[in-house]
Design a protein around this motif. Sequence first.
Motif, short mmCIF file in Angstrom:
data_model
loop_
_atom_site.label_atom_id
_atom_site.label_comp_id
_atom_site.label_asym_id
_atom_site.label_seq_id
_atom_site.Cartn_x
_atom_site.Cartn_y
_atom_site.Cartn_z
N THR A 108 8.22 -4.33 8.07
CA THR A 108 7.85 -3.37 7.02
C THR A 108 9.06 -3.11 6.13
O THR A 108 10.19 -3.00 6.60
N LYS B 254 7.34 6.12 -0.86
CA LYS B 254 6.08 6.11 -0.11
C LYS B 254 5.35 4.77 -0.19
O LYS B 254 4.25 4.62 0.35
N GLU B 255 5.96 3.81 -0.88
CA GLU B 255 5.32 2.51 -1.03
C GLU B 255 5.79 1.57 0.10
O GLU B 255 6.98 1.51 0.40
N VAL B 256 4.85 0.86 0.68
CA VAL B 256 5.13 0.00 1.84
C VAL B 256 4.71 -1.43 1.55
O VAL B 256 3.64 -1.68 0.99
N ARG C 161 10.04 -0.37 3.15
CA ARG C 161 9.59 0.88 2.54
C ARG C 161 10.47 1.25 1.36
O ARG C 161 11.69 1.14 1.41
N TYR D 9 0.84 -1.20 0.00
CA TYR D 9 0.00 0.00 0.00
C TYR D 9 0.88 1.25 0.00
O TYR D 9 2.08 1.19 0.27
N THR D 10 0.27 2.38 -0.30
CA THR D 10 0.94 3.67 -0.20
C THR D 10 0.89 4.12 1.25
O THR D 10 -0.16 4.05 1.89
N ASP D 11 2.03 4.56 1.76
CA ASP D 11 2.15 4.89 3.18
C ASP D 11 1.06 5.85 3.63
O ASP D 11 0.77 6.86 2.98
N CYS D 12 0.45 5.50 4.75
CA CYS D 12 -0.64 6.30 5.31
C CYS D 12 -0.69 6.05 6.81
O CYS D 12 -0.57 4.90 7.25
N ARG D 13 -0.87 7.09 7.58
CA ARG D 13 -0.88 6.97 9.03
C ARG D 13 -2.00 6.03 9.50
O ARG D 13 -3.14 6.12 9.05
#
Length: 208
Positions: A166, A171-173, A168, A140-144
């Motif tokens: 994780t 911004k891709e995780v 990274r 997924y795209t990094d998001c809090r």
Amino acid sequence: MIGPSSSHTAGAAKIASVGRKIAGRGFYRVDFDLHGSFASTYQGHGTDKALVAGIIGLDPSDEKIRDSFELAKKMNLDIHFHLKDLGDVHPNTVQIRLTYPGKIVSITGSSIGGGNILITQVDGVEMEYTMEYPLVIFQYTDCRGIISKITGYFSEHGYNIETIKTVRKDKEVSLLIELNKNIKEEALEELKEKHIFKKIMYIGKRSI
């Protein structure tokens, strides 16, 4: 099992089977990059037939492994073998590249003896997966807050997390989670319906 060595046959079939499980169906070409002893003995020890058998979904103990090339041909699969130095890895290592319309997915794995395997790379994500526990890979795209939502979901539904990692890239995780037990199909489908994930890949402990 065919051939004189479980590392070269059962292990090879398991690696390819994991590749099929992770990448999913719909590929039309498969390239096997063979390293070390896999490269030097793959035809004489039956590694080539075992790899093709795994990628088309045969069990390592299936007698049809001997006919895997013919079966792959009937499925219109384009199969290629390459001898390649993959660097500082186990001698019995293969990188599998599965080609789909518009994309290529790669998996790297080693047969470490006694039919046991180690998956070291999936689609550019480095790991050391031994298949001791079921594995879920979320991309997924990094998001809090996403990691807490995932771990909270597993806790609420009775799953214990054995390991979590994780990886990274910008911004891709890629989030790798090993669980104490296999995920129920309905739980996996529920997770896939959450649109925050670009991809979810799953390997059950007894799926290979």
